[in-house]
Design an enzyme around this catalytic site. Structure first.
Site, PDB file in Angstrom:
ATOM      1  N   SER A  43      11.955   2.342 -14.852  1.00  0.00           N
ATOM      2  CA  SER A  43      11.325   2.621 -16.142  1.00  0.00           C
ATOM      3  C   SER A  43      12.114   3.726 -16.830  1.00  0.00           C
ATOM      4  O   SER A  43      12.204   4.846 -16.325  1.00  0.00           O
ATOM      5  CB  SER A  43       9.881   3.081 -15.938  1.00  0.00           C
ATOM      6  OG  SER A  43       9.435   3.747 -17.114  1.00  0.00           O
ATOM      7  N   HIS A  73      12.883  -1.646 -17.378  1.00  0.00           N
ATOM      8  CA  HIS A  73      11.488  -1.606 -17.830  1.00  0.00           C
ATOM      9  C   HIS A  73      11.353  -0.597 -18.970  1.00  0.00           C
ATOM     10  O   HIS A  73      11.759   0.561 -18.835  1.00  0.00           O
ATOM     11  CB  HIS A  73      10.608  -1.224 -16.642  1.00  0.00           C
ATOM     12  CG  HIS A  73       9.135  -1.220 -16.923  1.00  0.00           C
ATOM     13  ND1 HIS A  73       8.343  -2.353 -16.834  1.00  0.00           N
ATOM     14  CD2 HIS A  73       8.291  -0.218 -17.254  1.00  0.00           C
ATOM     15  CE1 HIS A  73       7.084  -2.042 -17.109  1.00  0.00           C
ATOM     16  NE2 HIS A  73       7.021  -0.737 -17.367  1.00  0.00           N
ATOM     17  N   ASP A  80       8.793   1.126 -22.020  1.00  0.00           N
ATOM     18  CA  ASP A  80       7.374   1.459 -22.161  1.00  0.00           C
ATOM     19  C   ASP A  80       6.994   1.957 -23.559  1.00  0.00           C
ATOM     20  O   ASP A  80       6.758   3.157 -23.756  1.00  0.00           O
ATOM     21  CB  ASP A  80       7.013   2.557 -21.147  1.00  0.00           C
ATOM     22  CG  ASP A  80       6.984   2.062 -19.711  1.00  0.00           C
ATOM     23  OD1 ASP A  80       6.208   1.138 -19.434  1.00  0.00           O
ATOM     24  OD2 ASP A  80       7.727   2.618 -18.881  1.00  0.00           O
ATOM     25  N   MET A  93       4.565   3.067 -26.365  1.00  0.00           N
ATOM     26  CA  MET A  93       3.188   3.593 -26.377  1.00  0.00           C
ATOM     27  C   MET A  93       2.844   4.031 -27.796  1.00  0.00           C
ATOM     28  O   MET A  93       3.719   4.523 -28.521  1.00  0.00           O
ATOM     29  CB  MET A  93       3.078   4.801 -25.435  1.00  0.00           C
ATOM     30  CG  MET A  93       3.430   4.502 -23.986  1.00  0.00           C
ATOM     31  SD  MET A  93       3.148   5.950 -22.946  1.00  0.00           S
ATOM     32  CE  MET A  93       3.956   5.418 -21.426  1.00  0.00           C
ATOM     33  N   HIS A 125       6.933  -3.405 -21.702  1.00  0.00           N
ATOM     34  CA  HIS A 125       5.521  -3.215 -21.366  1.00  0.00           C
ATOM     35  C   HIS A 125       4.833  -2.518 -22.526  1.00  0.00           C
ATOM     36  O   HIS A 125       4.937  -1.295 -22.670  1.00  0.00           O
ATOM     37  CB  HIS A 125       5.465  -2.377 -20.065  1.00  0.00           C
ATOM     38  CG  HIS A 125       4.103  -1.920 -19.674  1.00  0.00           C
ATOM     39  ND1 HIS A 125       3.913  -0.887 -18.776  1.00  0.00           N
ATOM     40  CD2 HIS A 125       2.864  -2.351 -20.025  1.00  0.00           C
ATOM     41  CE1 HIS A 125       2.608  -0.701 -18.605  1.00  0.00           C
ATOM     42  NE2 HIS A 125       1.959  -1.566 -19.351  1.00  0.00           N
ATOM     43  N   MET A 162       2.157  -0.774 -24.472  1.00  0.00           N
ATOM     44  CA  MET A 162       0.900  -0.042 -24.358  1.00  0.00           C
ATOM     45  C   MET A 162       0.464   0.329 -25.759  1.00  0.00           C
ATOM     46  O   MET A 162       0.418   1.511 -26.150  1.00  0.00           O
ATOM     47  CB  MET A 162       1.089   1.199 -23.455  1.00  0.00           C
ATOM     48  CG  MET A 162       1.126   0.813 -21.980  1.00  0.00           C
ATOM     49  SD  MET A 162       1.930   2.037 -20.950  1.00  0.00           S
ATOM     50  CE  MET A 162       3.641   1.584 -21.239  1.00  0.00           C
ATOM     51  N   MET A 178      -1.553  -2.537 -12.862  1.00  0.00           N
ATOM     52  CA  MET A 178      -1.329  -1.092 -13.019  1.00  0.00           C
ATOM     53  C   MET A 178      -1.843  -0.364 -11.786  1.00  0.00           C
ATOM     54  O   MET A 178      -2.953  -0.636 -11.307  1.00  0.00           O
ATOM     55  CB  MET A 178      -2.067  -0.555 -14.260  1.00  0.00           C
ATOM     56  CG  MET A 178      -1.511  -1.014 -15.608  1.00  0.00           C
ATOM     57  SD  MET A 178       0.242  -0.677 -15.910  1.00  0.00           S
ATOM     58  CE  MET A 178       0.308   1.113 -15.720  1.00  0.00           C
ATOM     59  N   ASP A 198       3.192  -1.041 -11.324  1.00  0.00           N
ATOM     60  CA  ASP A 198       3.731   0.013 -12.180  1.00  0.00           C
ATOM     61  C   ASP A 198       2.893   1.271 -12.008  1.00  0.00           C
ATOM     62  O   ASP A 198       1.699   1.259 -12.305  1.00  0.00           O
ATOM     63  CB  ASP A 198       3.687  -0.486 -13.640  1.00  0.00           C
ATOM     64  CG  ASP A 198       4.366   0.456 -14.608  1.00  0.00           C
ATOM     65  OD1 ASP A 198       4.924   1.483 -14.181  1.00  0.00           O
ATOM     66  OD2 ASP A 198       4.347   0.139 -15.829  1.00  0.00           O
TER      67      ASP A 198
HETATM   68  C1  DX5 Z   1       3.324   4.532 -17.453  1.00  0.00           C
HETATM   69  C2  DX5 Z   1       4.412   3.514 -17.491  1.00  0.00           C
HETATM   70  C3  DX5 Z   1       5.260   3.456 -16.289  1.00  0.00           C
HETATM   71  C4  DX5 Z   1       5.873   4.781 -15.889  1.00  0.00           C
HETATM   72  C5  DX5 Z   1       5.919   4.800 -14.391  1.00  0.00           C
HETATM   73  O1  DX5 Z   1       2.269   4.185 -18.266  1.00  0.00           O
HETATM   74  O2  DX5 Z   1       3.899   2.203 -17.700  1.00  0.00           O
HETATM   75  O3  DX5 Z   1       6.244   2.425 -16.403  1.00  0.00           O
HETATM   76  O4  DX5 Z   1       7.153   5.020 -16.381  1.00  0.00           O
HETATM   77  O5  DX5 Z   1       6.385   6.033 -13.962  1.00  0.00           O
HETATM   78  P1  DX5 Z   1       6.393   6.460 -12.439  1.00  0.00           P
HETATM   79  O6  DX5 Z   1       7.196   5.438 -11.685  1.00  0.00           O
HETATM   80  O7  DX5 Z   1       6.986   7.807 -12.469  1.00  0.00           O
HETATM   81  O8  DX5 Z   1       4.953   6.431 -11.981  1.00  0.00           O
HETATM   82 ZN    ZN Z   2       5.342   0.521 -17.608  1.00  0.00          ZN
END
Ligand code: DX5
Ligand code: ZN
Length: 229
Positions: free
Chosen positions: A12, A37, A39, A41, A70, A72, A141, A177
């Site tokens: 990620s 990956h 993310d 948000m 992904h 969010m 998750m 994740d």
């Molecule tokens: C959090 C993200 C993840 C995050 C995971 O909401 O969806 O992808 O980067 O980070 P780690 O591996 O540090 O838990």
């Molecule tokens: Zn993620």
């Protein structure tokens, strides 16, 4: 891309140096990442703001593996087209992000992308049980989404196992994740997950000037997972 259930490590980039994303992506790919990956948000669905379609488009040329996005964000539907045009290979929408999950998945596939569904920890597998033919990946998750570096939730291991049983022979990836590292990777791999997202456990200790650490981190997660399956 043909379907296979081998273990895939998906760093990620939330834990990467945001001032240097292209080089960070090239470094983790050179060091063995299977997918990248991403993310996005929105500060509304989750209490954090990260990146939008313009940044995804900017990093696209640096991704030579598979760009796994992904979302969010809620609602996701108005932005699916933008993230698809930015070059996403997979777009994952949260089941909780809108009233018509099936419509969202149809939109993702209509844009030519693979369609994933993310389930927050309190969202049951039943939510997707009747639409499995319309799904390319289920993301379980293992933290509350929004931030990297959180602690893995062990109660989700059984959910992964039940998801694996539900999926059966269907070509549906099972992704996890949140809090994935060499200690937790074996648990989810044994339960049936095949795509392991890891942010802090991949980027910790390394940099584009010292990318060998990324390789060590990726290998440690992969080997721990492979020893368990
Ligand atoms: C959090 C993200 C993840 C995050 C995971 O909401 O969806 O992808 O980067 O980070 P780690 O591996 O540090 O838990
Ligand atoms: Zn993620």
């Amino acid at each position: 891309m043909s379907f296979d259930r081998s273990i895939k490590i998906a760093p990620s980039i939330l834990s990467a140096d945001f001032a240097n994303l292209g080089a960070e992506i090239r470094a983790v790919e050179a060091e063995g990442a299977d997918w990248i990956h991403v993310d996005p948000m929105d500060g509304h669905f989750v209490p954090n703001l990260t990146i939008g379609p313009n940044v995804v488009a900017a990093i696209r040329p640096h991704v030579t593996t598979f760009m796994d996005v992904h979302l969010m964000i809620s609602p996701a539907d108005p932005y699916i087209g933008d993230f698809a045009k930015a070059g996403s290979d997979m777009i994952t929408v949260h089941a909780e992000a809108g009233p018509h999950l099936h419509r969202s998945l149809q939109s993702v596939r209509a844009e030519g992308c693979k369609a994933g569904v993310a389930l927050n920890m309190t969202t049951p597998l039943d939510h997707v049980a009747d639409i499995l033919d319309d799904i390319d990946m289920i993301l379980i998750m293992t933290i509350n989404p929004g931030f990297g570096g959180q602690k893995f939730t062990h109660a989700m291991v059984d959910k992964v196992a039940r998801c694996r049983a539900m999926v059966g022979d269907r070509p549906i990836h099972i992704q996890v994740d949140g809090g994935i590292d060499p200690d937790t990777a074996p648990l989810v791999a044994q339960a049936g997950a095949d795509v392991l997202v890891a942010g802090s456990a991949v980027f910790r200790g390394g940099s584009v000037d010292n990318p060998g650490v990324y390789g060590d981190n990726i290998r440690a997660i992969r080997e721990a997972a492979l020893n368990a399956v």
